[in-house]
Design a protein around this motif. Structure first.
Motif, mmCIF file in Angstrom:
data_model
loop_
_atom_site.group_PDB
_atom_site.id
_atom_site.type_symbol
_atom_site.label_atom_id
_atom_site.label_comp_id
_atom_site.label_asym_id
_atom_site.label_seq_id
_atom_site.Cartn_x
_atom_site.Cartn_y
_atom_site.Cartn_z
ATOM 1 N N GLU A 20 0.831 -1.207 0.000
ATOM 2 C CA GLU A 20 0.000 0.000 0.000
ATOM 3 C C GLU A 20 0.867 1.260 0.000
ATOM 4 O OE1 GLU A 20 -2.857 -0.244 -0.958
ATOM 5 O OE2 GLU A 20 -4.243 -1.279 0.350
ATOM 6 N N PHE A 21 1.961 1.247 0.739
ATOM 7 C CA PHE A 21 2.893 2.368 0.760
ATOM 8 C C PHE A 21 3.488 2.590 -0.629
ATOM 9 C CE2 PHE A 21 7.033 4.328 1.228
ATOM 10 C CZ PHE A 21 6.797 5.362 2.120
ATOM 11 N N SER A 22 3.902 1.503 -1.276
ATOM 12 C CA SER A 22 4.530 1.644 -2.592
ATOM 13 C C SER A 22 3.527 2.101 -3.647
ATOM 14 C CB SER A 22 5.225 0.355 -3.017
ATOM 15 O OG SER A 22 4.296 -0.620 -3.409
ATOM 16 N N VAL A 23 2.265 1.720 -3.504
ATOM 17 C CA VAL A 23 1.243 2.240 -4.420
ATOM 18 C C VAL A 23 1.176 3.757 -4.292
ATOM 19 C CG1 VAL A 23 -1.255 2.365 -4.842
ATOM 20 C CG2 VAL A 23 -0.148 0.137 -4.597
ATOM 21 N N ALA A 24 1.131 4.244 -3.053
ATOM 22 C CA ALA A 24 0.984 5.680 -2.813
ATOM 23 C C ALA A 24 2.215 6.478 -3.231
ATOM 24 C CB ALA A 24 0.683 5.939 -1.333
ATOM 25 N N GLN A 40 -3.343 6.500 -17.171
ATOM 26 C CA GLN A 40 -4.726 6.112 -16.850
ATOM 27 C C GLN A 40 -4.936 4.624 -17.090
ATOM 28 O OE1 GLN A 40 -7.784 5.774 -19.373
ATOM 29 N NE2 GLN A 40 -8.446 4.719 -17.527
ATOM 30 N N LEU A 41 -4.385 4.108 -18.180
ATOM 31 C CA LEU A 41 -4.496 2.671 -18.451
ATOM 32 C C LEU A 41 -3.768 1.851 -17.380
ATOM 33 C CD1 LEU A 41 -3.990 2.762 -22.321
ATOM 34 C CD2 LEU A 41 -6.104 2.194 -21.088
ATOM 35 N N GLY A 42 -2.621 2.356 -16.918
ATOM 36 C CA GLY A 42 -1.886 1.680 -15.843
ATOM 37 C C GLY A 42 -2.663 1.679 -14.540
ATOM 38 N N HIS A 43 -3.294 2.811 -14.218
ATOM 39 C CA HIS A 43 -4.129 2.876 -13.009
ATOM 40 C C HIS A 43 -5.282 1.871 -13.104
ATOM 41 C CE1 HIS A 43 -2.439 6.168 -10.686
ATOM 42 N NE2 HIS A 43 -2.341 6.908 -11.787
ATOM 43 N N ALA A 44 -5.907 1.781 -14.274
ATOM 44 C CA ALA A 44 -7.024 0.846 -14.446
ATOM 45 C C ALA A 44 -6.556 -0.596 -14.267
ATOM 46 C CB ALA A 44 -7.677 1.041 -15.818
ATOM 47 N N HIS A 45 -5.407 -0.923 -14.855
ATOM 48 C CA HIS A 45 -4.877 -2.288 -14.714
ATOM 49 C C HIS A 45 -4.507 -2.581 -13.261
ATOM 50 C CE1 HIS A 45 -2.980 -6.043 -15.696
ATOM 51 N NE2 HIS A 45 -1.858 -5.636 -15.119
ATOM 52 N N GLY A 46 -3.857 -1.619 -12.613
ATOM 53 C CA GLY A 46 -3.516 -1.792 -11.194
ATOM 54 C C GLY A 46 -4.762 -1.948 -10.338
ATOM 55 N N GLY A 47 -5.807 -1.194 -10.666
ATOM 56 C CA GLY A 47 -7.064 -1.316 -9.929
ATOM 57 C C GLY A 47 -7.681 -2.698 -10.072
ATOM 58 N N ARG A 48 -7.582 -3.258 -11.263
ATOM 59 C CA ARG A 48 -8.114 -4.624 -11.465
ATOM 60 C C ARG A 48 -7.270 -5.650 -10.714
ATOM 61 N NH1 ARG A 48 -8.714 -2.400 -16.554
ATOM 62 N NH2 ARG A 48 -6.770 -3.323 -17.301
ATOM 63 N N MET A 49 -5.959 -5.539 -10.839
ATOM 64 C CA MET A 49 -5.063 -6.521 -10.227
ATOM 65 C C MET A 49 -5.105 -6.456 -8.698
ATOM 66 S SD MET A 49 -1.000 -7.057 -10.834
ATOM 67 C CE MET A 49 -0.479 -5.837 -9.654
ATOM 68 N N GLY A 51 -7.249 -4.818 -6.885
ATOM 69 C CA GLY A 51 -8.632 -4.926 -6.419
ATOM 70 C C GLY A 51 -9.051 -6.370 -6.194
ATOM 71 N N ALA A 52 -8.404 -7.290 -6.882
ATOM 72 C CA ALA A 52 -8.703 -8.707 -6.698
ATOM 73 C C ALA A 52 -7.939 -9.309 -5.519
ATOM 74 C CB ALA A 52 -8.370 -9.487 -7.971
ATOM 75 N N VAL A 53 -6.733 -8.807 -5.263
ATOM 76 C CA VAL A 53 -5.854 -9.388 -4.244
ATOM 77 C C VAL A 53 -6.051 -8.770 -2.861
ATOM 78 C CG1 VAL A 53 -3.426 -9.672 -3.598
ATOM 79 C CG2 VAL A 53 -4.128 -9.986 -5.967
ATOM 80 N N TRP A 57 -6.132 -10.150 1.233
ATOM 81 C CA TRP A 57 -4.998 -9.808 2.085
ATOM 82 C C TRP A 57 -5.457 -9.065 3.339
ATOM 83 C CZ3 TRP A 57 -0.105 -7.949 -0.929
ATOM 84 C CH2 TRP A 57 1.045 -8.241 -0.190
ATOM 85 N N TYR A 58 -6.381 -8.109 3.168
ATOM 86 C CA TYR A 58 -6.899 -7.367 4.324
ATOM 87 C C TYR A 58 -7.639 -8.307 5.283
ATOM 88 C CZ TYR A 58 -5.918 -2.512 3.093
ATOM 89 O OH TYR A 58 -5.293 -1.305 2.849
ATOM 90 N N LEU A 59 -8.502 -9.172 4.737
ATOM 91 C CA LEU A 59 -9.267 -10.079 5.604
ATOM 92 C C LEU A 59 -8.358 -11.090 6.290
ATOM 93 C CD1 LEU A 59 -12.473 -10.599 3.446
ATOM 94 C CD2 LEU A 59 -12.183 -9.161 5.485
ATOM 95 N N THR A 60 -7.351 -11.575 5.584
ATOM 96 C CA THR A 60 -6.392 -12.497 6.197
ATOM 97 C C THR A 60 -5.635 -11.797 7.320
ATOM 98 O OG1 THR A 60 -6.144 -13.723 4.131
ATOM 99 C CG2 THR A 60 -4.366 -13.952 5.761
ATOM 100 N N SER A 61 -5.196 -10.571 7.070
ATOM 101 C CA SER A 61 -4.490 -9.808 8.105
ATOM 102 C C SER A 61 -5.386 -9.573 9.314
ATOM 103 C CB SER A 61 -4.013 -8.467 7.540
ATOM 104 O OG SER A 61 -3.038 -8.666 6.550
ATOM 105 N N LEU A 62 -6.626 -9.214 9.048
ATOM 106 C CA LEU A 62 -7.575 -8.977 10.141
ATOM 107 C C LEU A 62 -7.808 -10.253 10.947
ATOM 108 C CD1 LEU A 62 -9.365 -6.939 11.564
ATOM 109 C CD2 LEU A 62 -11.152 -7.446 9.891
ATOM 110 N N ALA A 63 -7.955 -11.369 10.265
ATOM 111 C CA ALA A 63 -8.153 -12.639 10.965
ATOM 112 C C ALA A 63 -6.930 -12.992 11.808
ATOM 113 C CB ALA A 63 -8.444 -13.752 9.958
ATOM 114 N N LEU A 64 -5.733 -12.804 11.255
ATOM 115 C CA LEU A 64 -4.517 -13.103 12.007
ATOM 116 C C LEU A 64 -4.380 -12.208 13.237
ATOM 117 C CD1 LEU A 64 -2.015 -13.649 9.050
ATOM 118 C CD2 LEU A 64 -2.718 -15.369 10.729
#
Length: 148
Positions: A20-24, A40-49, A51-53, A57-64
């Motif tokens: 998340e830090f490296s995205v920002a 813009q095309l790169g942002h869209a691709h990053g959002g898809r990629m 957005g799926a992962v 990752w957040y739910l796994t971190s929260l569970a841990l």
């Protein structure tokens, strides 16, 4: 066993914070500097990629973090772990309410179909993302402090 859980949680959570830090502070500036429609095309691709992962990752971190708080309830640092978990929950809520709707639109945009205000929407997403990153770094710091 608690020691292993603490290490796994810290590593999984820490790598997520790093992404998340490296995205920002790395990827978005690179994408924004690309010519014409490439950014813009790169942002869209990053959002898809991502957005799926990221939800997994957040739910796994929260569970841990939750398992660590429960398993270590009578150990030193549990208050820090619980506070980190609360910060993570707040980040998830903020993400669902503010960032995910923008990302869901962004990931479908092309130069031909993007709205006139697409740059403003991406700027808003970036501002929210900076807040999210700050919250995640704070939560990560609390988890690390709980280890000592």
């Amino acid at each position: 066993m608690l020691d292993a859980l603490e290490v796994v949680t810290t590593v999984v959570f820490g790598v997520m914070v790093g992404v998340e830090f490296s995205v920002a502070f790395v990827m978005n500036p690179i994408l924004n500097a690309l010519p014409e429609d490439s950014g813009q095309l790169g942002h869209a691709h990053g959002g898809r990629m991502l957005g799926a992962v990221m939800p997994v990752w957040y739910l796994t971190s929260l569970a841990l973090v939750a398992v660590w708080a429960i398993a270590g309830w009578h150990h030193h640092g549990t208050g820090l772990v619980v506070t980190a978990g609360v910060l993570l929950i707040l980040n998830v809520i903020m993400s669902l309410l503010l960032l995910v709707p923008i990302n869901n639109r962004n990931k479908t945009w092309t130069p031909e179909n993007r709205p006139a205000d697409w740059k403003e929407q991406m700027s808003r997403w970036n501002r929210y993302h900076y807040v999210r990153v700050a919250g995640l770094i704070a939560a990560f710091a609390l988890l690390v402090a709980a280890l000592t």
